[in-house]
Design a protein around this motif. Structure first.
Motif, short mmCIF file in Angstrom:
data_model
loop_
_atom_site.label_atom_id
_atom_site.label_comp_id
_atom_site.label_asym_id
_atom_site.label_seq_id
_atom_site.Cartn_x
_atom_site.Cartn_y
_atom_site.Cartn_z
N LEU A 1 16.30 4.82 7.53
CA LEU A 1 15.15 3.93 7.62
C LEU A 1 14.63 3.84 9.05
CD1 LEU A 1 16.34 1.04 5.26
CD2 LEU A 1 14.59 2.76 4.79
N VAL A 2 15.54 3.74 10.00
CA VAL A 2 15.15 3.65 11.40
C VAL A 2 14.35 4.88 11.82
CG1 VAL A 2 16.01 3.63 13.77
CG2 VAL A 2 17.02 2.10 12.07
N LEU B 1 2.28 -4.60 10.70
CA LEU B 1 3.17 -4.76 11.83
C LEU B 1 4.37 -3.85 11.58
CD1 LEU B 1 3.47 -6.59 14.41
CD2 LEU B 1 4.88 -8.10 13.00
N ASP B 2 4.20 -2.55 11.90
CA ASP B 2 5.14 -1.57 11.35
C ASP B 2 5.54 -0.41 12.27
OD1 ASP B 2 2.84 -0.03 11.42
OD2 ASP B 2 2.54 -0.04 9.25
N THR C 1 0.81 -1.22 0.00
CA THR C 1 0.00 0.00 0.00
C THR C 1 0.85 1.27 0.00
OG1 THR C 1 -0.15 -0.16 2.43
CG2 THR C 1 -1.98 -1.06 1.13
N ASP C 2 2.11 1.17 0.45
CA ASP C 2 2.98 2.34 0.55
C ASP C 2 4.16 2.23 -0.41
OD1 ASP C 2 1.31 2.65 2.70
OD2 ASP C 2 2.87 2.74 4.22
N GLY C 3 3.98 1.53 -1.52
CA GLY C 3 5.09 1.26 -2.43
C GLY C 3 5.83 2.50 -2.87
N GLN C 4 7.15 2.46 -2.75
CA GLN C 4 7.98 3.60 -3.12
C GLN C 4 8.45 3.50 -4.57
OE1 GLN C 4 10.82 3.09 0.28
NE2 GLN C 4 10.30 5.22 0.69
N ILE C 5 8.92 4.60 -5.08
CA ILE C 5 9.54 4.60 -6.41
C ILE C 5 10.71 3.63 -6.38
CG2 ILE C 5 10.85 5.98 -8.07
CD1 ILE C 5 9.19 8.40 -7.13
N LEU D 1 5.60 4.87 4.47
CA LEU D 1 6.69 5.16 3.56
C LEU D 1 6.38 6.35 2.66
CD1 LEU D 1 7.61 1.52 2.44
CD2 LEU D 1 8.78 2.93 4.15
N GLU D 2 7.39 7.21 2.46
CA GLU D 2 7.27 8.32 1.53
C GLU D 2 7.43 7.80 0.10
OE1 GLU D 2 9.51 8.11 3.90
OE2 GLU D 2 9.14 9.65 5.39
#
Length: 253
Positions: free
Chosen positions: A208-209, A244-245, A150-154, A250-251
């Motif tokens: 990422l953290v 579970l995140d 659902t938050d797939g990045q480029i 994600l941008e």
């Protein structure tokens, strides 16, 4: 469904989320078979908790059938199936070198999506033939999606598409298997400390953290395993995808 004294199979169990899940289920009393294309890794993983490790190519129907048959012969028919086998391959739909390499895209879909479907369908067919237990339950299948669905990045076109497919399988499969007493769930993990992150530089790792709000760290594989256990043990968990995140979103890139 109770876990103690039931047989379980976990794909992708040689490392990462699959390995941790296999151990959590074994500690809960299950007879666990680890399936992985890396036979040596599967065996080594299983030896840490007294389970069975077998080679299995999730994209090959005959390989899956043989592995499930061998697991059933050793531990009895599996009532728990967890699909963790998967790969990551980055690439833009149209990059500097042109369109995304189709072979790479196809390989990601083949392993992550078709492989999950292959194992799920064969495991469910075997479960449907078992005697029902409490609340008419015969088995539980837990598949691994991703927040990338659902938050797939480029640059995540192949991975996001594959995990979106896994998530979309959940409800129709759960509806179909309901009459047989088989539940289907999907977990969509965020950023977890797995071998996929071992090659990252320190600055990328730290970036990422920072995106995970609380707890402010990457997820631990055993936390994924504990979620699997919770889903197996809770009979009302069916037909859904659980994020579970740590509130991570994600941008675009």
């Amino acid at each position: 469904m109770r876990i103690t004294d039931h047989a379980a199979v976990v794909t992708g169990g040689a490392s990462g989320l699959g390995q941790a899940t296999a151990r959590v289920l074994a500690e809960a009393g299950a007879r666990v078979t680890v399936l992985d294309v890396n036979e040596a890794g599967a065996t080594a993983s299983a030896e840490t908790f007294g389970g069975l490790g077998l080679a299995c190519d999730v994209t090959d129907p005959e390989s899956v059938a043989a592995a499930l048959a061998a697991a059933a012969e050793a531990h009895g028919p599996a009532r728990i199936c967890v699909n963790c086998a998967g790969i990551v391959a980055g690439g833009r739909v149209v990059g500097k070198e042109g369109p995304h390499d189709l072979a790479t895209f196809s390989r990601v879909i083949s392993i992550n999506l078709i492989g999950t479907f292959n194992v799920m369908s064969q495991a469910a067919a075997a479960m449907a033939a078992l005697e029902p237990e409490d609340e008419h339950e015969r088995g539980v299948i837990v598949n691994t999606g991703s927040i990338a669905a659902t938050d797939g990045q480029i640059g995540q076109a192949a991975y996001a598409a594959s995990k979106g497919g896994v998530a979309s399988l959940t409800l129709p499969a759960a509806r179909e298997f309901a009459k047989s007493g088989i539940r289907v769930m999907c977990i969509a993990p965020g950023l977890f400390q797995t071998p996929m992150f071992d090659s990252l530089s320190a600055d990328i790792y730290d970036a990422l953290v920072k995106r995970t709000l609380h707890p402010h760290r990457l997820g631990r594989p055993e936390e994924f395993g504990r979620m699997v256990r919770a889903l197996v043990e809770n009979p009302m968990m069916n037909g859904s995808t659980v994020r579970l995140d740590g509130a991570l979103r994600l941008e675009p890139k």
